[in-house]
Design a protein around this motif. Structure first.
Motif, PDB file in Angstrom:
ATOM      1  N   ILE A 191     -10.116 -12.538   9.259  1.00  7.10           N
ATOM      2  CA  ILE A 191     -10.217 -11.542   8.198  1.00  7.10           C
ATOM      3  C   ILE A 191      -9.853 -10.159   8.725  1.00  7.10           C
ATOM      4  N   ASN A 192      -9.609  -9.241   7.778  1.00  8.06           N
ATOM      5  CA  ASN A 192      -9.270  -7.847   8.086  1.00  8.06           C
ATOM      6  C   ASN A 192      -8.011  -7.720   8.933  1.00  8.06           C
ATOM      7  N   GLY A 193      -7.058  -8.607   8.721  1.00  5.49           N
ATOM      8  CA  GLY A 193      -5.809  -8.533   9.472  1.00  5.49           C
ATOM      9  C   GLY A 193      -5.936  -8.912  10.929  1.00  5.49           C
TER      10      GLY A 193
ATOM     11  N   ASN B 131      -5.577  -6.930   5.213  1.00  4.68           N
ATOM     12  CA  ASN B 131      -5.982  -8.064   4.390  1.00  4.68           C
ATOM     13  C   ASN B 131      -6.354  -9.259   5.265  1.00  4.68           C
ATOM     14  N   ASP B 132      -7.115 -10.181   4.677  1.00 10.04           N
ATOM     15  CA  ASP B 132      -7.572 -11.355   5.417  1.00 10.04           C
ATOM     16  C   ASP B 132      -6.442 -12.361   5.594  1.00 10.04           C
ATOM     17  N   PHE B 133      -6.362 -12.938   6.788  1.00 10.04           N
ATOM     18  CA  PHE B 133      -5.408 -14.010   7.055  1.00 10.04           C
ATOM     19  C   PHE B 133      -6.120 -15.357   6.958  1.00 10.04           C
ATOM     20  N   ASN B 134      -5.466 -16.315   6.303  1.00 12.91           N
ATOM     21  CA  ASN B 134      -6.012 -17.662   6.162  1.00 12.91           C
ATOM     22  C   ASN B 134      -5.295 -18.698   7.010  1.00 12.91           C
ATOM     23  N   SER B 135      -4.079 -18.375   7.458  1.00 12.86           N
ATOM     24  CA  SER B 135      -3.298 -19.366   8.201  1.00 12.86           C
ATOM     25  C   SER B 135      -2.309 -18.665   9.116  1.00 12.86           C
ATOM     26  N   ILE B 136      -2.078 -19.268  10.282  1.00 11.33           N
ATOM     27  CA  ILE B 136      -1.082 -18.781  11.229  1.00 11.33           C
ATOM     28  C   ILE B 136      -0.353 -19.980  11.809  1.00 11.33           C
TER      29      ILE B 136
END
Length: 636
Positions: free
Chosen positions: A628-630, A361-366
């Protein structure tokens, strides 16, 4: 139909015609109250001659206005003028997907994945809200200049027609994308949208609809009975997973299709991995060389080889003579190492190291909580945690499937996650356990995009519809403050205890000088979206956004100047690493770095083609980027 150009209806001044269709004409208009352009679809008088139709039209417009998502064209309301009825919508500066297909023939796989993923985001959001589009097709998908894909005519065009209004031939132009259940006149669900998007995806890849027959009857029969020709049989070197996705989306049995848009996303991530491994050129034809050309090539290669041998002999003799003389001492102070010593240790020489996040899944924040613990959050309730300084990552179950947009963490282990549907999650133990925090009575369709704490007590949340929430007790209670804006707000930052800035849609820059109690709008000289903002300790600030927009200030935000940056698409995130170094992330793997507080920029060659959305700096100075895409990468 009466020419409305130049007329003013309510607070809308009609400027020009954007397009014409069977339902009416779409105009570009200027909203004199809110100082913005809008699109108005005026229905023909023939379409509005029934009271029942008008009531249904208004009801649909109101329902559509409840949808608030970056990948769906926003509906502001409706207007009535003489015999005309109009839908007032967000104006999208760009072009429709069908026009792109007419111009290009087909879409490159990288762009195909990028576009379809955004359509899935918008569709998935609407489906969860109980909406079915019923008319997904290239002409209802807009691509704006900032690289954002938007779905048009959501829930209006199909659901408005009563059976007695539907005439033979009214399906022409859309029958190419109709699901079998639509062709049969059966009730449709969100799975019908999945089928229609599959047809659209097919056309993007192949250049033609899956069933490109001459008559409407042949197309309708094929939608019910036939399977489309595999893309791999039409275009060589096409990944098998592309046909797998299309055939499953277009399965005749709705129950055999993907269950929802999130289900499609996982296979789309697999497709992107396959595309990145392709060594062939997807759009270039090979030309067979003639025997004469091959002979010329051999002769040229032989000549070049002889030249290199002669050059090597010459260089050897010159260097040998130099080493035996004393002339070499004169060049020591100009050595390569000394010339580039300052830059050799800089960010410009960083390399990309991909990490395994364990999810697609897409990541939006780290974010980093302390020297070892870090979090990343994203689509479909995805949360991953690392407890070894980012080396390995494990999924955390937060019992949520909504889109999560941001995470903030204190060193104490207290952390917050915000997202779609006014989601606000709080934990006091690094997400080992958590609670849902109530945020007043938020109305439907509210999405939180960013959470920011100035200190242990003072914090803020930004969202759509101009929402800024404020807490003064460490996030236990929140109140909505006055912003005088109804635009989506993406990011927020403070330069001191009193002064702060928020940025968002349509070039919005808001400023506060009273610790976030009230906000005023600043002039940004931009009408594109502004996605991220950050400052260093010396008052230098950077704002990034769509269409390569980058604004810079040197006086704590009192004045902003646009920088000329040569980059395609938009920026997603900007962050100061220290007082001098600043990093900006963009779409399709763009990473730009400045070592002079944002005055000059260089782009890293990343060989990353995924959108990069967020970055974090560990206490030891390591830089991590999520996308995106992990995707999680570390700059080495």
């Amino acid at each position: 139909m009466e020419n409305l150009i130049g007329k003013t209806i309510d607070n809308y001044k009609i400027v020009s015609v954007l397009g014409k269709g069977g339902m009416g004409i779409v105009y570009k208009a200027y909203d004199t109250k809110l100082d913005r352009y809008v699109a108005i679809k005026m229905l023909t008088p023939q379409m509005t001659d029934k009271i029942r139709f008008i009531d249904r039209f208004k009801r649909e417009a109101k329902n559509h206005a409840k949808l608030s998502h970056p990948n769906i064209v926003t509906v502001y309301g409706f207007i009535e003028y003489s015999d005309f009825l109009g839908i007032v919508m967000e104006y999208v500066e760009g072009e429709s997907l069908d026009k792109v297909l007419q111009r290009q023939g087909r879409i490159h796989l990288y762009d195909l994945i990028y576009i379809v993923r955004q359509v899935l985001y918008g569709l998935g959001y609407a489906h969860k809200k109980g909406f079915v589009h019923r008319d997904i097709k290239p002409s209802n998908i807009m691509l704006n200049k900032e690289g954002i894909t938007k779905i048009m005519d959501f829930g209006i065009s199909k659901s408005l027609f009563d059976k007695d209004l539907t005439k033979t031939g009214s399906k022409v132009g859309t029958v190419f994308y109709m699901s079998p259940e639509q062709v049969k006149g059966l009730d449709v669900t969100h799975l019908s949208d999945v089928y229609s998007l599959g047809c659209t995806l097919y056309e993007m890849a192949a250049g033609n609809p899956p069933f490109n027959f001459e008559t409407e009857y042949e197309i309708m029969e094929a939608q019910i009975k036939k399977k489309p020709t595999r893309i791999g049989d039409l275009i060589s070197n096409t990944p098998d997973v592309l046909d797998k996705i299309i055939l499953k989306m277009m399965d005749k049995n709705p129950n055999s299709r993907y269950l929802d848009c999130e289900d499609v996303q996982s296979d789309l991530a697999e497709l992107e991995k396959n595309v990145s491994k392709l060594q062939t050129s997807y759009f270039q034809k090979r030309v067979n060389s003639s025997p004469r050309i091959k002979l010329y090539s051999i002769l040229m290669f032989s000549g070049m080889l002889l030249f290199l041998l002669a050059l090597s002999w010459f260089v050897y003799n010159q260097v040998d003579g130099l080493l035996k003389s004393n002339q070499l001492e004169k060049f020591k102070k100009y050595s390569v190492e000394s010339l580039f010593a300052e830059e050799s240790d800089s960010l410009f020489n960083k390399k990309i190291h991909r990490l395994n996040s364990g999810v697609n899944n897409d990541f939006n924040s780290i974010v980093f909580a302390d020297s070892k613990t870090s979090f990343a959050v994203g689509d479909s309730g995805s949360v991953v945690v690392s407890r070894d300084t980012g080396k390995t990552w494990q999924s955390v179950n937060v019992n949520s499937k909504v889109l999560l947009n941001d995470v903030f963490s204190f060193r104490s282990g207290k952390c917050f996650v915000v997202g779609d549907s006014a989601t606000l999650i709080m934990s006091k133990d690094y997400l080992a356990s958590y609670i849902d925090v109530p945020t007043m009575q938020m109305r439907d369709g509210i999405t939180f995009f960013n959470i920011y704490f100035k200190n242990e007590n003072l914090g803020f949340i930004t969202g759509n519809n101009g929402i800024i929430l404020k807490t003064m007790n460490g996030g236990m209670n929140w109140k909505q403050v006055i912003t005088n804006s109804d635009n989506l707000l993406y990011d927020i930052v403070f330069t001191d205890d009193k002064s702060g800035f928020a940025v968002g849609w349509e070039g919005t820059i808001l400023k506060t000088t009273d610790s976030g109690e009230t906000w005023i709008k600043m002039d940004s000289n931009s009408d594109t979206y502004l996605k991220s903002i950050d400052f260093n300790m010396n008052g230098y600030g950077i704002i990034v956004g769509g269409n390569g927009t980058l604004l810079r200030t040197t006086d704590y935000g009192r004045n902003w100047k646009k920088q000329n940056i040569n980059i395609q698409g938009g920026f997603q995130k900007v962050k100061f690493i220290n007082e001098n170094y600043v990093i900006a992330l963009g779409i399709r793997g763009a990473i730009l770095i400045s070592n002079d507080s944002g005055e000059n920029w260089k782009q890293l060659k990343t060989k990353v083609y995924s959108n990069l959305n967020s970055l974090a700096i560990s206490p030891s100075g390591d830089i991590f980027i999520a996308g995106i895409n992990g995707t999680i990468i570390k700059l080495l």
